[in-house]
Design a protein around this motif. Structure first.
Motif, mmCIF file in Angstrom:
data_model
loop_
_atom_site.group_PDB
_atom_site.id
_atom_site.type_symbol
_atom_site.label_atom_id
_atom_site.label_comp_id
_atom_site.label_asym_id
_atom_site.label_seq_id
_atom_site.Cartn_x
_atom_site.Cartn_y
_atom_site.Cartn_z
ATOM 1 N N PHE A 31 35.011 22.690 33.361
ATOM 2 C CA PHE A 31 36.263 23.401 33.127
ATOM 3 C C PHE A 31 36.559 24.463 34.188
ATOM 4 O O PHE A 31 37.527 25.205 34.049
ATOM 5 C CB PHE A 31 36.249 24.050 31.740
ATOM 6 C CG PHE A 31 36.061 23.065 30.635
ATOM 7 C CD1 PHE A 31 37.032 22.131 30.334
ATOM 8 C CD2 PHE A 31 34.875 23.032 29.914
ATOM 9 C CE1 PHE A 31 36.851 21.198 29.330
ATOM 10 C CE2 PHE A 31 34.678 22.107 28.915
ATOM 11 C CZ PHE A 31 35.666 21.187 28.619
ATOM 12 N N VAL B 77 40.074 24.188 35.520
ATOM 13 C CA VAL B 77 41.112 24.746 34.660
ATOM 14 C C VAL B 77 41.200 26.250 34.856
ATOM 15 O O VAL B 77 42.299 26.827 34.951
ATOM 16 C CB VAL B 77 40.825 24.399 33.193
ATOM 17 C CG1 VAL B 77 41.824 25.098 32.275
ATOM 18 C CG2 VAL B 77 40.867 22.892 32.982
ATOM 19 N N LEU B 78 40.051 26.932 34.939
ATOM 20 C CA LEU B 78 40.043 28.387 35.111
ATOM 21 C C LEU B 78 40.649 28.773 36.459
ATOM 22 O O LEU B 78 41.396 29.756 36.554
ATOM 23 C CB LEU B 78 38.618 28.921 34.996
ATOM 24 C CG LEU B 78 37.845 28.553 33.720
ATOM 25 C CD1 LEU B 78 36.507 29.279 33.676
ATOM 26 C CD2 LEU B 78 38.667 28.863 32.479
ATOM 27 N N MET C 297 48.140 24.321 31.524
ATOM 28 C CA MET C 297 47.026 24.261 32.450
ATOM 29 C C MET C 297 47.422 24.575 33.881
ATOM 30 O O MET C 297 46.618 24.450 34.790
ATOM 31 C CB MET C 297 46.379 22.870 32.397
ATOM 32 C CG MET C 297 45.827 22.559 31.026
ATOM 33 S SD MET C 297 44.628 23.802 30.471
ATOM 34 C CE MET C 297 45.281 24.215 28.860
ATOM 35 N N VAL D 128 44.941 29.603 24.565
ATOM 36 C CA VAL D 128 44.885 29.842 26.013
ATOM 37 C C VAL D 128 45.379 31.247 26.347
ATOM 38 O O VAL D 128 44.769 31.966 27.158
ATOM 39 C CB VAL D 128 45.714 28.780 26.760
ATOM 40 C CG1 VAL D 128 45.828 29.114 28.241
ATOM 41 C CG2 VAL D 128 45.100 27.401 26.576
ATOM 42 N N VAL E 35 41.463 32.175 27.131
ATOM 43 C CA VAL E 35 41.137 31.558 28.419
ATOM 44 C C VAL E 35 41.837 32.261 29.573
ATOM 45 O O VAL E 35 41.206 32.612 30.586
ATOM 46 C CB VAL E 35 41.497 30.054 28.404
ATOM 47 C CG1 VAL E 35 41.042 29.399 29.711
ATOM 48 C CG2 VAL E 35 40.857 29.362 27.214
ATOM 49 N N SER F 90 40.050 34.620 32.461
ATOM 50 C CA SER F 90 40.077 34.119 33.845
ATOM 51 C C SER F 90 40.647 35.167 34.792
ATOM 52 O O SER F 90 40.118 35.376 35.896
ATOM 53 C CB SER F 90 40.901 32.829 33.916
ATOM 54 O OG SER F 90 40.357 31.832 33.099
ATOM 55 N N MET G 266 37.338 27.403 26.476
ATOM 56 C CA MET G 266 38.060 26.203 26.900
ATOM 57 C C MET G 266 37.376 24.945 26.374
ATOM 58 O O MET G 266 38.043 23.970 25.993
ATOM 59 C CB MET G 266 38.132 26.167 28.427
ATOM 60 C CG MET G 266 39.021 25.053 28.978
ATOM 61 S SD MET G 266 40.742 25.228 28.463
ATOM 62 C CE MET G 266 41.200 23.527 28.244
ATOM 63 N N TRP H 210 38.989 22.005 24.132
ATOM 64 C CA TRP H 210 38.876 20.625 24.603
ATOM 65 C C TRP H 210 38.460 19.682 23.474
ATOM 66 O O TRP H 210 38.994 18.568 23.361
ATOM 67 C CB TRP H 210 37.876 20.563 25.752
ATOM 68 C CG TRP H 210 37.618 19.205 26.297
ATOM 69 C CD1 TRP H 210 36.513 18.423 26.121
ATOM 70 C CD2 TRP H 210 38.494 18.422 27.122
ATOM 71 N NE1 TRP H 210 36.630 17.230 26.778
ATOM 72 C CE2 TRP H 210 37.839 17.203 27.402
ATOM 73 C CE3 TRP H 210 39.762 18.642 27.653
ATOM 74 C CZ2 TRP H 210 38.410 16.218 28.188
ATOM 75 C CZ3 TRP H 210 40.330 17.645 28.442
ATOM 76 C CH2 TRP H 210 39.660 16.452 28.703
#
Length: 772
Positions: free
Chosen positions: A216, A219-220, A248, A417, A421, A425, A450, A454
């Motif tokens: 992941f 994604v970050l 994303m 998110v 997330v 990030s 994340m 998922w």
């Protein structure tokens, strides 16, 4: 202002739809048009639209991009890596800003100051070192000298397929090409340009170093700096199938969240410091901080269209707060739309433009004057459903599928998110220079959250009917769908809301033409150096070969064949025929079987092309669909191998004949002539073996007597197909020669008692940015 912004957009769209650009001198009338709009009220909307047309004309990139004499020639270029390089399995791709260019000793001034997209392949000969690894890694902002071979910015041209040329044009890229391994590329200077992109690259490298092998980390990185190359194709598939792909990559919700967090933080701090609160009002100070925070995040995210739109909207709202002049949300949206179009008139060419502005417009329209804080949960769920409905038109037009679970997935993923997330990030990116240990902790926590999301997405993806595949509706259906959406999203008390549903019917069930009984259509798709064809009768579909692989994670089945089938409204393939075991013909098999139901599969070699449930194709097999006769003429049970064992398909109807010979060579052609003679006659012949030298006999051509000969070769393919001597041999028959690499997809329509119709996709769907 609101209608003016819409008229300005319509003017731009009219220009973008033209096959050729008008004379650029017309753009000199722009000031006069603006003056008319200011002084003549009843012509104001027309003036807005004309201003949009002329503004897009003024800023349109020139259509004569790469002179023909330079295409395929080796050029010496030096300049700067202009964007974050994209590392693939066997290559690295990057954008390159040219400072100087030469062909031999002659300067090539046409390329100076232009942007190229280059690929540096890692294919060393035996005993040589790996070229990519023997040089310093490519870093954005570094100055390099390369020897490159360039070509027109050209892509595959098919109904329903991704328009690569449009994408290149929207990014300002004038040519593509590859770096030559000799002479060796040289790095001339370090970090000369693009400081913001260098900072983005440094953050991405820190993330990848702190989380090696974590699935992941891509994604970050995408959430922190807008670089999406690290997200795998499987991850994108799950995100898109559940309808959360927009989360994303940096979008409006992310910019808005950052602005809101910074505003709340500074508001709380400012109010608790009396000296600051007395000097300047806390809300105005927080607005300035929020504007700076949103602007900084927009910069490091790569200035995508959704990020630009969100920042401009936030900027208008914050400036209104600073100067204490409230602005209506619809006016803020109109100003943001105008600002994006003035900055980049090519923005409407990208799907993200429509998804971004469409989502915000739907929110503004659905909530203005109707939001009740006490019922926030039910209204949030209702708003998510309304967003799903509002984004239905652009989603169907661009992607021919719609994730039915999008409301549920977004209801879960947006707060997940946005509250875990994304903040983690961004904090990890900020604390990197201060503490590596803290950065690692934050990244591990972000990756853990994340991973939890998922698992939920995987569960949702496997629900039956999670994604609705639908034929791509024509653009004219929007004339009915947009008013219909406005009615459906209107307040409950509005009379006639039910009329929105019938207005949306052409979008949901567009008219789909099909062959008449006894007629059939054949489309030879543009898949590069490979073969993929589709034959349709009134109620049946046959796919002949699936094209090559197009990269490490992409093939012609996924990129070309399945989108074409969906565009035509085809939901099942009745028979998949794989002519023989060659990677130029079998590259898309797996994707077709994954994405489209297939009733029957046949191939020439079950041993070399192991496909579950496949049967062997063999001479003598025949069937009839809707008054059209299909017959396999080759191969016999024994006697032929490799290319000469290709499945040869003949299609015969009342209106004409088609012959698909695969890659048969001289031995198989001789056997066919001996066995069938004049019965091989066909209106359309797909050239055996893509026009390879000495792979077609005169006797075979005399027997077929084609009106059209089709080559499936790929534009400027590395094999040099079709070879000049082969072309001369086919021309001697008097047939018309067509090549998908230059014409795009070729469609022939046989209809009883009607002349044979031909459509060349590149010619009949031409836009001004397309290479000639």
């Amino acid at each position: 202002m609101r209608w003016g912004a819409i008229a300005f957009l319509v003017g731009i769209l009219i220009l973008q739809s033209l096959p050729e650009l008008p004379g650029r001198g017309w753009s000199a009338a722009w000031p006069a048009v603006v003056l008319v709009g200011i002084t003549v009220p009843w012509l104001r909307l027309l003036a807005w639209g004309s201003a949009g047309f002329l503004w897009a004309l003024l800023l349109a990139a020139p259509t004569a991009r790469l002179p023909a004499a330079l295409e395929g020639a080796e050029l010496s270029v030096d300049g700067w890596i202009a964007a974050l390089p994209e590392q693939e399995r066997r290559s690295v791709r990057f954008e390159f800003m040219v400072a100087n260019a030469r062909k031999g000793e002659r300067p090539v001034l046409e390329l100076v100051g232009q942007r190229l997209r280059l690929a540096w392949w890692d294919e060393p000969a035996d005993g040589e070192e790996r070229a990519v690894e023997s040089n310093p890694p490519l870093q954005v902002g570094d100055r390099w000298a390369f020897t490159a071979r360039l070509r027109q910015p050209r892509g595959l041209s098919n109904p329903g397929g991704f328009d690569y040329e449009q994408w290149l044009y929207a990014k300002g890229i004038v040519a593509t090409g590859s770096v030559r391994r000799q002479p060796l590329p040289q790095r001339l200077a370090v970090a000369e340009r693009y400081p913001v992109d260098r900072y983005r690259a440094r953050i991405a490298e820190d993330f990848e170093r702190q989380l090696p092998e974590n699935p992941f980390v891509g994604v970050l990185v995408a959430l922190a700096v807008g670089e999406e190359g690290g997200i795998s194709s499987r991850q994108w598939e799950v995100f898109n199938r559940t309808g959360i792909g927009h989360l994303m990559s940096v979008s409006g919700s992310h910019i808005g969240l950052v602005a809101g967090m910074v505003f709340a933080l500074f508001l709380g701090i400012w109010r608790r410091v009396p000296e600051l609160a007395l000097r300047w009002p806390a809300r105005r100070a927080a607005a300035v901080a929020a504007l700076m925070g949103a602007g900084g995040y927009t910069l490091i995210s790569g200035l995508s269209v959704p990020a630009q739109r969100a920042f401009l909207m936030a900027a208008v709202a914050m400036v209104a707060l600073i100067i204490q002049r409230p602005a209506a949300p619809s006016r803020i949206l109109a100003l943001a739309l105008l600002a994006v179009l003035l900055y980049d008139p090519a923005a409407p060419l990208l799907a993200g433009f429509w998804l971004s502005f469409g989502a915000v417009a739907a929110i503004v329209y659905s909530t203005s004057g109707r939001w009740c804080e006490r019922a926030w949960l039910s209204q949030t769920v209702g708003l998510q459903l309304k967003l799903t409905v509002a984004l239905l038109p652009p989603t169907l037009i661009y992607f021919q599928q719609f994730p039915l679970l999008s409301p549920l997935a977004n209801f879960l993923a947006i707060p997940w998110v946005g509250c875990t997330v994304l903040p983690l990030s961004l904090l990890a990116a900020l604390v990197g220079p201060v503490s590596t240990a803290l950065q690692t902790f934050l990244l591990e926590l972000a990756a853990l959250t994340m991973a939890g999301l998922w698992q939920i997405l995987l569960w949702l993806e496997h629900w039956p009917g999670a994604v609705l595949s639908w034929p791509g509706p024509p653009w004219w259906t929007l004339l009915f769908a947009v008013p219909g959406m406005l009615l459906l999203l209107a307040p409950r008390g509005l009379a006639g809301r039910w009329l929105g549903l019938p207005l949306c019917l052409p979008l949901l069930w567009p008219p789909l033409p099909t062959p008449e009984p006894g007629g059939f259509w054949f489309t030879l798709l543009d898949v590069g150096p490979g073969l993929a064809g589709v034959i349709r009768t009134q109620h049946h579909v046959l796919v002949y070969d699936t094209g090559p692989r197009l990269g490490a994670e992409l093939d012609a089945g996924r990129a070309v064949l399945v989108p074409f089938l969906r565009r035509q409204g085809i939901r099942q393939v009745d028979r998949l025929l794989i002519s023989h075991a060659d990677k130029q013909h079998t590259g898309g098999v797996r994707s077709v079987l994954e994405l489209m139901p297939v009733a029957e599969i046949a191939t020439a070699s079950l041993e070399e092309t192991p496909i579950a449930g496949a049967k062997r194709c063999q001479a003598g097999q025949a069937w009839q669909w809707d008054g059209v006769q299909f017959q396999l003429l080759h191969p016999p049970e024994t006697g032929f191998t490799a290319d000469d064992a290709s499945c040869v398909l003949q299609v015969v109807g009342p209106a004409g004949r088609l012959l698909l010979p695969g890659d048969i060579e001289t031995a198989a052609q001789t056997a066919l002539v001996a066995g069938y003679g004049a019965e091989l006659a066909a209106d359309v012949l797909v050239a055996p073996h893509h026009g390879h030298r000495d792979r077609v006999t005169s006797a075979f051509l005399d027997a077929v007597r084609p009106r059209y000969v089709l080559f499936a070769t790929g534009y400027r393919n590395r094999f040099g197909y079709p070879r000049p001597d082969t072309v001369a041999r086919y021309q001697a028959t008097g047939a018309s020669l067509l090549d998908t690499g230059y014409e795009g997809a070729l469609t022939f329509q046989w209809t009883p008692d009607q002349p044979l119709l031909l459509e060349r996709h590149r010619r009949e769907h031409r836009h001004y940015w397309m290479a000639p």
